[in-house]
Design an enzyme around this catalytic site. Structure first.
Site, PDB file in Angstrom:
ATOM      1  N   HIS A  96       3.165  -4.988   3.660  1.00 38.61           N
ATOM      2  CA  HIS A  96       3.467  -3.547   3.588  1.00 38.61           C
ATOM      3  C   HIS A  96       4.899  -3.322   3.079  1.00 38.61           C
ATOM      4  O   HIS A  96       5.835  -3.933   3.590  1.00 38.61           O
ATOM      5  CB  HIS A  96       3.299  -2.941   4.986  1.00 38.61           C
TER       6      HIS A  96
HETATM    7 CA    CA Z   1       2.024  -4.033  -0.507  1.00 35.34          CA
END
Ligand code: CA
Ligand code: VJV
Ligand code: ZN
Length: 388
Positions: free
Chosen positions: A179
């Site tokens: 992320h």
């Molecule tokens: Ca990513």
């Protein structure tokens, strides 16, 4: 002779600095700046540099880095001492652990990859490049005053801040398997940057542990950043067909609603099959299709690197993506040239090994069609709140 020609009326700039590659995070640390040497060797053995403007970049100045990072943090990065082998005294700013060790030349490393991204951003702003490339950048976890996940300075945030001096809106897209939390956080409260990260998410241990579908920006509707953070949490084993479909559908919708003036694409190569830390079954072709799609939108584009822990596959992906940027991907020979440095490292002698060659046994795909449909529906609903 090798079929590589400079595209007419189209400029690609490649921002490099051989000093960056010489840094070491320590024995057996997964982040190996040497993968940049392997990538550059492959790019140059194809002769691709003839079709780009190559710039040997400079270190970012401290003033430039203070655009995002605090003075105290930068001061500490600059003066931090490499710890003695069995000294485990805790250091501030999340430095000195196994993920973010303090190594020889750390501040030079940070200021050089940051300088390359800032230079690339400026080339886009001057209209001197249509696509600007910095494979040494993409270090998306670094915070204002904290190192995180192999990242110390956030070159992406610094580059986007440069672009925002000229253009009203930037779309940030992140195909690293992790992320893109640092970039998301930096622009959490603005409607001038939309962030879209695709990543592995299991609700528990996979780093950094954030990026669920519901995380779409500040919950307060009066905050301009509301609905401008988009997250695509995936399970292990996603394949090219699914990944390309998701990427084109979601990026297409973001561009339609948000109308960005520039796109910054973080091309973390740890989303590839066979990555030492990754979990996906994406191939060099699928990873590259994301770059090709962004190029087809005809919006100023910056490409940065990021993760990627199986160096031979990192080099394949970034060389293929460089070929897409300059438009010779259909004409070059997929067989890796004989004279490529370290050619023996490329166990399969092609840019595009099959999944069986990469993995042996394929990794089970845990992403159902329904899961992907739910993601697209959720993102579509979020985007209804966005007006540009
Ligand atoms: Ca990513
Ligand atoms: O999962 C974590 C954090 C821990 C604490 C530290 N131990 C070593 C691992 C678990 C909770 N960190 C992740 C960080 C991933 C960073 C990804 C960066 C990027 O690709 O998104 C952008 C450049 C993690 N996963 C695996 C490791 N750390 C890891 C670190 C090592 C290691 C093996 C695995 C550090 C040193 C050595 N081996 C020798
Ligand atoms: Zn990563």
């Amino acid at each position: 002779a090798n079929g590589i020609v400079r595209p007419k009326g189209y400029n690609v700039s490649w921002h490099v600095n051989p000093e960056i590659e010489k840094h070491h995070f320590g024995n057996s640390h997964p982040m190996k700046p040497w993968r940049l040497t392997l990538s550059k060797g492959l790019i140059m053995s194809y002769g691709m540099h003839a079709a780009m403007d190559t710039f040997v970049t400079r270190q970012a100045t401290e003033e430039e880095m203070r655009d995002f990072h605090t003075e105290d943090y930068l001061e500490y990065l600059k003066t931090a001492k490499v710890a003695m082998p069995d000294d485990d005294t805790p250091m501030p700013y999340n430095l000195g652990g196994s993920d973010c060790p303090v190594f020889e030349g750390l501040f030079n490393y940070c200021s050089m990859y940051s300088g390359a991204s800032i230079d690339a951003a400026r080339k886009l702003c001057n209209n001197e490049s249509d696509i600007a490339i910095n494979w040494s950048g993409g270090l998306h976890h670094a915070k204002k005053a904290e190192a995180s996940g192999f990242c110390y300075a956030n070159d992406i945030v610094l580059a986007i801040l440069q672009i925002l001096r000229k253009y009203p809106r930037v779309l940030y897209v992140d195909i690293d398997v992790h992320h893109g939390d640092g970039v998301e956080e930096a622009f959490w409260s603005t409607d001038r940057v939309m962030t879209l990260s695709i990543h592995k998410y299991d609700g528990l241990s996979f780093f950094p542990g954030t990026g669920d579908l519901e995380r779409t920006g500040p919950p307060d509707e009066n905050n301009p950043g509301a609905h401008h953070a988009l997250n695509v949490p995936l399970s292990d084993g996603i394949n090219d067909e699914q990944y390309i479909w998701l990427f084109k559908t979601l990026v297409g919708k973001c561009v339609e609603r948000f109308r960005p003036n520039a796109i910054v694409l973080q091309c973390g190569a740890d989303s590839l099959a066979g990555d030492r830390l990754g979990r996906f079954n994406v191939q060099v072709q699928g990873h590259g299709a994301c770059v090709a799609y962004c190029k087809s939108l005809k919006i100023p584009l910056m490409l940065v690197g990021g993760g990627g822990y199986t160096p031979r596959n990192v080099a394949r992906a970034w060389a293929h993506e460089t070929s897409i940027a300059i438009g010779c991907d259909q004409t070059i020979d997929p067989i890796i040239p004989m004279h490529t440095p370290y050619r023996s490292h490329f166990r399969h002698e092609t840019l595009f090994p099959t999944l069986e060659q990469i993995l042996g046994d394929p990794r089970p795909n845990r992403n159902t069609p329904k899961k992907l449909d739910d993601i697209v529906q959720h993102v579509t609903e979020q985007l209804r709140f966005v007006n540009a």
